[in-house]
Motif scaffolding. Structure first.
Motif, PDB file in Angstrom:
ATOM      1  N   GLN A  67     -51.374  37.713 -44.392  1.00 13.60           N
ATOM      2  CA  GLN A  67     -51.829  37.949 -45.710  1.00 13.60           C
ATOM      3  C   GLN A  67     -51.782  36.724 -46.711  1.00 13.60           C
ATOM      4  OE1 GLN A  67     -53.337  41.001 -46.456  1.00 13.60           O
ATOM      5  NE2 GLN A  67     -52.925  41.202 -44.356  1.00 13.60           N
ATOM      6  N   LYS A  68     -52.585  36.465 -47.659  1.00 14.40           N
ATOM      7  CA  LYS A  68     -52.937  35.485 -48.616  1.00 14.40           C
ATOM      8  C   LYS A  68     -53.211  35.990 -49.752  1.00 14.40           C
ATOM      9  CE  LYS A  68     -54.762  32.278 -44.913  1.00 14.40           C
ATOM     10  NZ  LYS A  68     -53.518  31.682 -44.922  1.00 14.40           N
ATOM     11  N   GLY A  69     -53.017  35.416 -50.903  1.00 18.77           N
ATOM     12  CA  GLY A  69     -53.337  35.570 -52.126  1.00 18.77           C
ATOM     13  C   GLY A  69     -52.249  35.882 -53.131  1.00 18.77           C
ATOM     14  N   ALA A  70     -51.092  35.500 -52.634  1.00 20.19           N
ATOM     15  CA  ALA A  70     -49.796  35.770 -53.392  1.00 20.19           C
ATOM     16  C   ALA A  70     -48.784  35.303 -52.489  1.00 20.19           C
ATOM     17  CB  ALA A  70     -49.823  37.380 -53.780  1.00 20.19           C
ATOM     18  N   GLU A  71     -47.692  34.552 -53.385  1.00 18.20           N
ATOM     19  CA  GLU A  71     -46.470  34.269 -52.732  1.00 18.20           C
ATOM     20  C   GLU A  71     -45.588  35.630 -52.527  1.00 18.20           C
ATOM     21  OE1 GLU A  71     -45.621  31.242 -51.646  1.00 18.20           O
ATOM     22  OE2 GLU A  71     -47.529  30.611 -52.287  1.00 18.20           O
ATOM     23  N   PHE A  72     -45.116  35.712 -51.322  1.00 22.92           N
ATOM     24  CA  PHE A  72     -44.597  36.943 -50.757  1.00 22.92           C
ATOM     25  C   PHE A  72     -43.480  36.697 -49.893  1.00 22.92           C
ATOM     26  CE2 PHE A  72     -47.814  36.922 -47.910  1.00 22.92           C
ATOM     27  CZ  PHE A  72     -47.461  37.323 -46.915  1.00 22.92           C
ATOM     28  N   GLU A  73     -42.478  37.677 -49.723  1.00 19.97           N
ATOM     29  CA  GLU A  73     -41.690  37.735 -48.776  1.00 19.97           C
ATOM     30  C   GLU A  73     -41.563  39.066 -48.093  1.00 19.97           C
ATOM     31  OE1 GLU A  73     -37.655  37.998 -50.265  1.00 19.97           O
ATOM     32  OE2 GLU A  73     -38.011  39.570 -51.823  1.00 19.97           O
ATOM     33  N   VAL A  74     -41.148  39.232 -46.957  1.00 19.34           N
ATOM     34  CA  VAL A  74     -41.356  40.492 -45.975  1.00 19.34           C
ATOM     35  C   VAL A  74     -39.966  40.860 -45.887  1.00 19.34           C
ATOM     36  CG1 VAL A  74     -42.130  41.751 -44.110  1.00 19.34           C
ATOM     37  CG2 VAL A  74     -43.520  39.952 -45.285  1.00 19.34           C
ATOM     38  N   LEU A  75     -39.421  42.161 -46.172  1.00 21.90           N
ATOM     39  CA  LEU A  75     -38.160  42.705 -45.810  1.00 21.90           C
ATOM     40  C   LEU A  75     -38.516  43.629 -44.705  1.00 21.90           C
ATOM     41  CD1 LEU A  75     -38.177  41.839 -48.965  1.00 21.90           C
ATOM     42  CD2 LEU A  75     -35.721  42.773 -49.070  1.00 21.90           C
ATOM     43  N   PHE A  76     -37.614  43.808 -43.741  1.00 25.66           N
ATOM     44  CA  PHE A  76     -37.720  44.926 -42.557  1.00 25.66           C
ATOM     45  C   PHE A  76     -36.221  45.547 -42.861  1.00 25.66           C
ATOM     46  CE2 PHE A  76     -36.851  47.057 -38.650  1.00 25.66           C
ATOM     47  CZ  PHE A  76     -38.251  47.690 -38.738  1.00 25.66           C
ATOM     48  N   PRO A  99     -38.182  35.833 -37.217  1.00 21.64           N
ATOM     49  CA  PRO A  99     -36.870  35.068 -38.166  1.00 21.64           C
ATOM     50  C   PRO A  99     -37.275  34.778 -39.445  1.00 21.64           C
ATOM     51  CG  PRO A  99     -38.057  33.470 -36.319  1.00 21.64           C
ATOM     52  CD  PRO A  99     -38.623  34.837 -36.272  1.00 21.64           C
ATOM     53  N   GLN A 100     -38.350  34.671 -39.900  1.00 18.89           N
ATOM     54  CA  GLN A 100     -38.928  34.579 -41.125  1.00 18.89           C
ATOM     55  C   GLN A 100     -38.760  35.926 -41.925  1.00 18.89           C
ATOM     56  OE1 GLN A 100     -41.023  34.835 -38.572  1.00 18.89           O
ATOM     57  NE2 GLN A 100     -43.147  34.664 -39.110  1.00 18.89           N
ATOM     58  N   ILE A 101     -38.572  37.103 -41.446  1.00 18.13           N
ATOM     59  CA  ILE A 101     -38.570  38.299 -42.085  1.00 18.13           C
ATOM     60  C   ILE A 101     -37.073  38.410 -42.381  1.00 18.13           C
ATOM     61  CG2 ILE A 101     -38.714  40.661 -41.991  1.00 18.13           C
ATOM     62  CD1 ILE A 101     -41.414  40.379 -40.425  1.00 18.13           C
ATOM     63  N   ARG A 102     -36.856  38.642 -43.762  1.00 21.67           N
ATOM     64  CA  ARG A 102     -35.355  39.207 -43.705  1.00 21.67           C
ATOM     65  C   ARG A 102     -35.030  40.773 -43.282  1.00 21.67           C
ATOM     66  NH1 ARG A 102     -34.880  39.509 -50.251  1.00 21.67           N
ATOM     67  NH2 ARG A 102     -32.465  39.988 -49.624  1.00 21.67           N
ATOM     68  N   LEU A 103     -34.178  40.746 -42.545  1.00 23.26           N
ATOM     69  CA  LEU A 103     -33.686  42.010 -41.812  1.00 23.26           C
ATOM     70  C   LEU A 103     -32.650  42.605 -42.680  1.00 23.26           C
ATOM     71  CD1 LEU A 103     -33.858  44.020 -39.459  1.00 23.26           C
ATOM     72  CD2 LEU A 103     -32.507  42.070 -38.257  1.00 23.26           C
ATOM     73  N   ILE A 104     -32.753  43.853 -43.052  1.00 23.81           N
ATOM     74  CA  ILE A 104     -31.665  44.595 -43.786  1.00 23.81           C
ATOM     75  C   ILE A 104     -31.379  45.856 -42.628  1.00 23.81           C
ATOM     76  CG2 ILE A 104     -30.937  45.913 -45.710  1.00 23.81           C
ATOM     77  CD1 ILE A 104     -32.919  44.345 -47.158  1.00 23.81           C
TER      78      ILE A 104
END
Length: 299
Positions: A35-44, A62-67
């Motif tokens: 996706q584009k259009g905003a600075e974002f992080e992804v948490l799984f 690995p770029q996704i924050r795993l919880i």
């Protein structure tokens, strides 16, 4: 050596909750990361899956924050965990069994930012969710509660070209929506007693009672690999119980009595229908849900 600067705060935190959804994750997470259009992080947030979902995400993304939760917290508790760990100004809650076309995230983000700029107050916006099996049809544009006692998805089964203007709603679809993180936490997040089903109805209703409206953001579309609950007993228990809880928590006066009575009639009729279709376990689950919905103390 001077101390390192903290990472810049993203505009959006996308929270993806999973429970034994590993077959869906490659396509879902890849489309979200694109996706584009905003600075974002992804948490799984992994809800104690047993299918290797957490290990898959850790290795493949690995770029996704795993919880990882040590136990299954349900849809409500799992997403609340993700919201507490998120760093973005806005939260996007999205299902793991989806494919996000280009513009999905920017459509939500632009709607939320524009509403805040124009009115000075926050709003909730949800995506137009289409059926992945037939993208010409809508799966949901938000949640409604009928005066005849049933809760459902606006636009379910309608042509995808409909609902192309912002639509005021009682509540967002829990499949995909954006909300200010501060607003979400200020509302107390999802009610974790609900576990799953109708927690989106309850959240939107509580927000509306505090003057925070919900709308459809038609520029944000999403493909959902939807599966019906079929004859499984557990969803019928949770759906009937949680709908009654939502009414008891959020409505007042004669309308509350009317909605509770209509819901009772609807679910008793549904229970009889389950017997006709030789689903006695589902029928019994509805009866148990009605009992719990009417008589379990709630705050």
């Amino acid at each position: 050596m001077p101390p390192s600067k903290p990472a810049p705060r993203p505009a959006v935190s996308v929270v993806v909750l999973g429970y034994n959804n590993q077959p869906y994750l490659e396509e879902a997470l890849s489309s979200i990361l694109a996706q584009k259009g905003a600075e974002f992080e992804v948490l799984f947030v992994d809800n104690a899956s047993s299918d290797g979902s957490a290990e898959f995400v850790k290795k493949r993304f690995p770029q996704i924050r795993l919880i990882s939760s040590p136990s299954n917290l349900g849809y409500a508790g799992g997403n609340n965990l993700g919201a507490r760990e998120a760093r973005g100004e806005y939260l996007v809650i999205v299902n793991p069994d989806v494919v996000a076309p280009a513009g999905w995230l920017s459509g939500l983000y632009k709607a939320a930012v524009s509403a805040c700029r124009d009115s000075g107050a926050g709003s909730i916006f949800c995506s137009k969710v289409l059926l992945a099996s037939d993208p010409s049809k809508i799966n949901s544009t938000g949640v409604f509660l009928s005066k005849f006692g049933f809760c459902g998805s606006w636009g379910d089964g309608r042509p995808a070209g409909e609902f192309d203007a912002p639509l005021p709603l009682l509540a967002p679809t829990g499949c995909s929506f954006i909300i200010s993180r501060g607003t979400f936490l200020g509302l107390g997040g999802f009610d974790e007693k609900f576990f799953m089903y109708a927690e989106d109805l309850d959240l939107g209703w509580r927000a509306a009672n505090r003057g925070i409206p919900t709308y459809l953001a038609p520029a944000s579309t999403l493909l959902h690999k939807y599966k019906s609950v079929g004859g499984r007993p557990a969803p019928y228990f949770q759906l009937s119980r949680n709908q009654l809880w939502a009414i008891r928590k959020n409505e007042k006066g004669p309308k509350k009595i009317m909605l509770l009575a209509a819901s009772k009639v609807f679910y008793l009729s549904l229970s009889i229908a389950q017997l006709v279709f030789l689903r006695p376990a589902a029928s019994l689950a509805i009866w148990k849900g009605l009992w719990a919905g009417f008589f379990t103390p709630i705050k």
